[in-house]
Design a protein around this motif. Structure first.
Motif, PDB file in Angstrom:
ATOM      1  N   ASN A 222     -13.202 -17.344  22.993  1.00 55.70           N
ATOM      2  CA  ASN A 222     -12.239 -18.433  22.784  1.00 55.70           C
ATOM      3  C   ASN A 222     -11.175 -18.479  23.869  1.00 55.70           C
ATOM      4  O   ASN A 222      -9.982 -18.592  23.597  1.00 55.70           O
ATOM      5  CB  ASN A 222     -11.576 -18.301  21.410  1.00 55.70           C
ATOM      6  N   SER A 223     -11.607 -18.393  25.120  1.00 59.00           N
ATOM      7  CA  SER A 223     -10.622 -18.415  26.201  1.00 59.00           C
ATOM      8  C   SER A 223     -11.249 -18.857  27.514  1.00 59.00           C
ATOM      9  O   SER A 223     -12.466 -18.821  27.686  1.00 59.00           O
ATOM     10  CB  SER A 223     -10.007 -17.020  26.396  1.00 59.00           C
ATOM     11  N   GLU A 235      -6.815 -14.117  30.418  1.00 53.56           N
ATOM     12  CA  GLU A 235      -7.410 -15.141  29.568  1.00 53.56           C
ATOM     13  C   GLU A 235      -6.366 -16.161  29.119  1.00 53.56           C
ATOM     14  O   GLU A 235      -5.260 -15.798  28.734  1.00 53.56           O
ATOM     15  CB  GLU A 235      -8.055 -14.500  28.334  1.00 53.56           C
ATOM     16  N   LYS A 236      -6.731 -17.437  29.181  1.00 54.62           N
ATOM     17  CA  LYS A 236      -5.949 -18.501  28.562  1.00 54.62           C
ATOM     18  C   LYS A 236      -6.627 -18.801  27.224  1.00 54.62           C
ATOM     19  O   LYS A 236      -7.670 -19.452  27.182  1.00 54.62           O
ATOM     20  CB  LYS A 236      -5.923 -19.747  29.445  1.00 54.62           C
ATOM     21  N   THR A 237      -6.057 -18.292  26.149  1.00 55.69           N
ATOM     22  CA  THR A 237      -6.708 -18.373  24.842  1.00 55.69           C
ATOM     23  C   THR A 237      -6.596 -19.771  24.263  1.00 55.69           C
ATOM     24  O   THR A 237      -5.547 -20.424  24.346  1.00 55.69           O
ATOM     25  CB  THR A 237      -6.075 -17.357  23.874  1.00 55.69           C
ATOM     26  N   TRP A 238      -7.681 -20.227  23.639  1.00 60.08           N
ATOM     27  CA  TRP A 238      -7.726 -21.525  22.971  1.00 60.08           C
ATOM     28  C   TRP A 238      -7.191 -21.348  21.556  1.00 60.08           C
ATOM     29  O   TRP A 238      -7.882 -20.862  20.657  1.00 60.08           O
ATOM     30  CB  TRP A 238      -9.163 -22.053  22.942  1.00 60.08           C
ATOM     31  N   LYS A 239      -5.931 -21.717  21.359  1.00 62.23           N
ATOM     32  CA  LYS A 239      -5.281 -21.528  20.062  1.00 62.23           C
ATOM     33  C   LYS A 239      -4.052 -22.423  19.975  1.00 62.23           C
ATOM     34  O   LYS A 239      -3.638 -23.040  20.965  1.00 62.23           O
ATOM     35  CB  LYS A 239      -4.860 -20.066  19.881  1.00 62.23           C
ATOM     36  N   GLY A 242      -1.435 -22.345  22.665  1.00 62.95           N
ATOM     37  CA  GLY A 242      -2.127 -21.920  23.874  1.00 62.95           C
ATOM     38  C   GLY A 242      -2.904 -23.076  24.482  1.00 62.95           C
ATOM     39  O   GLY A 242      -2.571 -24.247  24.270  1.00 62.95           O
ATOM     40  N   GLY A 281      -5.751 -16.906  17.587  1.00 64.97           N
ATOM     41  CA  GLY A 281      -6.773 -16.592  18.584  1.00 64.97           C
ATOM     42  C   GLY A 281      -7.302 -15.176  18.473  1.00 64.97           C
ATOM     43  O   GLY A 281      -8.026 -14.709  19.362  1.00 64.97           O
ATOM     44  N   ASN A 282      -6.967 -14.485  17.377  1.00 64.92           N
ATOM     45  CA  ASN A 282      -7.347 -13.087  17.207  1.00 64.92           C
ATOM     46  C   ASN A 282      -8.833 -12.964  16.885  1.00 64.92           C
ATOM     47  O   ASN A 282      -9.320 -13.541  15.911  1.00 64.92           O
ATOM     48  CB  ASN A 282      -6.510 -12.475  16.072  1.00 64.92           C
ATOM     49  N   ARG A 318     -18.410 -17.410  26.546  1.00 67.21           N
ATOM     50  CA  ARG A 318     -17.518 -18.422  26.002  1.00 67.21           C
ATOM     51  C   ARG A 318     -18.228 -19.440  25.123  1.00 67.21           C
ATOM     52  O   ARG A 318     -19.311 -19.906  25.441  1.00 67.21           O
ATOM     53  CB  ARG A 318     -16.785 -19.132  27.142  1.00 67.21           C
TER      54      ARG A 318
END
Length: 678
Positions: A222-223, A235-239, A242, A281-282, A318
């Protein structure tokens, strides 16, 4: 694990059959006539756009309809995430193309304008400028000068470098699997910042460890991987808060509404964990959610929503955004439940090496479902079956959910083209068996592939996950392995013994005929002459078929026939072919269990990539007589709530979009939650 992406002309064991679809079927205890429903929307280029029905909608309670509505809203709210994942400039390009489409006042009867319309529709269908299946960049059939004229006359802004990209060879492939070109260097997918190498990615994730090595996190799922100001990878987390946060907040908004009308506590708890995952995003929460989602098997409504399939990442880390909302098809699910109940028998009696068999197949659930809405990686191009979750350790300990998308399969069958079976089948007996068993065979292969195939086998202790060991070959090897499980048991008395078919041998013969015909010949209509096979499912169908063809040459198990200048494949010994499928299944499971990269690479590269160019040219020539496009996809029904004076939902109607363009423009207007740069 998605069964197959956009089947178009064929559904596993059947291929554009004539007269094999019934006009009525029972769904949710109610007979619904298909005779008056218009499945066809339009056809352009290599695409056919269809409609599907939400059969049984009126049998749902208002609360169930509300749940479906909120889940579909959540799913569609993330639509633009997939566009941005597919290519960094996609959202800018779409905005420009749609602005031209809606504002151009010039002559719309010219060839150039018609080609512009087709180009826009192709881009809509693929969620970006790369073909949804081949991943090749879609080239416009109009000149750059004409496009610049359209930009000027409609006062549309699009950077000149992006305009050039539409017409040149920059970023020519969304997902490149040719190692010689560089898996990342040759891929335009927007998962990695430009300049990051495969070696750097592997080193980055080699440093990450999970608290419990037997329960590895899905690192990278997820990033986006980028360089920070110091040149280090991060990482740029998708959340929420974010990357993609503005769209994810809308997903959360609708999921919170869905949680309030959940059918039961387990379902509500699972939705709550998905909300928590989107907020944090965990990856531990992601695992907890998957386990809770697996345990939530009661109720009539289910869903898939998040960053799931990794086919679009050449390195397999991903997940692409995907959403499917499902209503249980009670009649068909009951019939197919017998497959789940016999999962341990299938495992025990498989040709796998004893050490690679699961001693206890856990929690395999199978449902035939009615799709109520799709988005992201599942729309407009859709699978017909899905088996999740993807984490091997969760599947081993907690099982999996498998679904077959009944109304999607039904729409394919009702809108299928005619004549290809007669053109490419070797003899009248093949045609007769296909008409008799094609539809049933496809459903059985779907269930065996998903329920038994993806759930079978185990990885040896200490061996890493397939994305670590088999790398860019992991996806096609897994899909081929599941296909082989299905093929092995489709030609078995067991399926007749448990009441799934009245003649196992004839059904198995039909499915073998169809699989070989498709894997060695028919699927080539999807490729341009001279191209290699890149897509994972196409690769697996060819390497499975080509391997058994070669290994059976000594006994002439499959003969290649030339008659009147046309090529046909004829199976002469189905028993021996069954044995060959078993031998290959045993080897592919060994490759996965032991993490044998070199053997997996050799299997795919030697049998699944290169195309017989002479045969390809012949197939394309023979296919010219058929007007049907080789790829199909769908517009989604529109759920329209009716409110009372207090703003409460009192009913929800199902409406069908009039056109593909109408739905695409409505989506861009209503679900436009992301900035053009992310």
């Amino acid at each position: 694990m998605k069964l197959i992406k956009t089947l178009g002309l064929f559904v596993f064991c059947t291929f554009s059959l004539e007269g094999n679809a019934q006009n009525e079927k029972k769904e949710l205890g109610k007979t619904v006539s298909n005779e008056s429903f218009d499945f066809f929307v339009e056809q352009f280029s290599d695409i056919k756009v269809l409609r599907y029905q939400i059969t049984g909608w009126d049998d749902l309670t208002l609360k169930e309809k509300e749940l479906v509505y909120y889940l579909t809203q959540a799913g569609t709210s993330g639509r633009d995430i997939m566009w941005d994942q597919n290519y960094v400039h996609n959202l800018k390009i779409r905005k420009a193309l749609e602005h031209i489409y809606q504002n151009y006042k010039g002559d719309k009867n010219t060839v150039d304008w018609k080609n512009f319309e087709i180009y826009l529709k192709r881009v809509w269908f693929s969620n970006g400028i790369h073909h949804h299946y081949s991943s090749e960049k879609i080239k416009p059939d109009f000149s750059i000068s004409y496009f610049k004229t359209l930009l000027n006359e409609t006062k549309t802004n699009l950077a000149s470098e992006i305009v050039s990209i539409l017409f040149n060879d920059v970023d020519a492939k969304k997902v490149n699997l040719d190692e010689s070109k560089g898996l990342l260097e040759g891929s335009a997918i927007n998962f990695y910042e430009k300049g990051i190498t495969q070696k750097e990615v592997e080193a980055f994730y080699a440093q990450k460890t999970s608290p419990d090595t037997k329960k590895p996190y899905s690192f990278g799922l997820n990033s986006k991987l980028v360089r920070n100001a110091n040149g280090q990878l991060e990482e740029k987390t998708w959340k929420s808060g974010g990357m993609y946060g503005s769209a994810i907040d809308k997903i959360i908004f609708w999921l919170e509404k869905a949680q309030k009308v959940a059918e039961n506590k387990k379902q509500a708890d699972a939705i709550g964990l998905l909300i928590q995952y989107y907020k944090t995003g965990n990856l531990k929460t992601w695992d907890d959610y998957n386990i809770a989602w697996l345990d939530a098997t009661e109720g009539n409504i289910d869903y898939i929503n998040s960053f799931i399939e990794v086919y679009n990442d050449p390195l397999g880390y991903r997940g692409s955004y995907e959403a499917i909302v499902q209503i249980k098809d009670f009649d068909m699910s009951k019939k197919m439940e017998v497959v789940s109940k016999n999962a341990q028998w299938f495992e025990d009696n498989s040709p796998l090496a004893p050490e690679h068999k699961k001693k206890n197949v856990v929690g395999v659930s199978y449902k035939t479902v009615i799709v109520a809405g799709e988005s992201g990686d599942a729309s407009p191009s859709t699978p017909i079956g899905v088996n999740l979750p993807n984490a091997d350790w969760i599947r081993a300990a907690h099982g999996s959910k498998s679904v077959s998308l009944s109304n999607i399969i039904d729409s394919y069958n009702k809108a299928g083209g005619k004549g290809r079976l007669q053109e490419f089948a070797n003899d009248p007996e093949e045609i007769k068996l296909a008409i008799k068993y094609g539809e049933l065979g496809s459903k059985l292969h779907t269930s065996l592939h998903e329920v038994v195939g993806h759930a079978s086998g185990q990885i040896n202790p200490g061996v890493g996950t397939p994305k670590e060991t088999l790398k860019n070959y992991a996806s096609t090897l897994e899909e081929g392995r599941a296909d082989l499980v299905g093929l092995y048991y489709l030609y078995s008395p067991k399926i007749q013994e448990i009441g799934l078919v009245d003649n196992w041998k004839e059904l198995g013969m039909q499915c073998y005929d169809s699989y070989i015909r498709n894997g060695l010949m028919m699927q080539l209509i999807r490729l341009e002459l001279g191209a290699n096979i890149e897509e994972a499912h196409m690769r697996n169908r060819q390497w499975v078929s080509a391997w058994v063809f070669e290994k059976g040459k000594q006994d002439n198990v499959i003969e290649k026939i030339t008659r009147d200048g046309k090529t046909y494949f004829n199976i002469t010994d189905y028993d021996k072919l069954h044995t060959l499928f078993g031998q290959l299944l045993k080897e592919v499971q060994r490759i996965k269990s032991e993490g044998d990269f070199e053997a997996g690479k050799a299997l795919v590269e030697n049998y699944g990539v290169k195309v017989d160019q002479k045969l390809h040219a012949e197939v394309l020539e023979r296919n010219k007589q058929f007007p049907d496009a080789p790829y199909s996809g769908f517009v989604n029904p529109v759920l329209v709530p009716k409110l009372n004076a207090k703003g409460e939902i009192i009913a929800i109607d199902v409406q069908q979009p009039k056109s593909f363009a109408e739905q695409m423009l409505e989506y861009s207007k209503k679900y436009n939650f992301l900035p053009l740069e992310n």
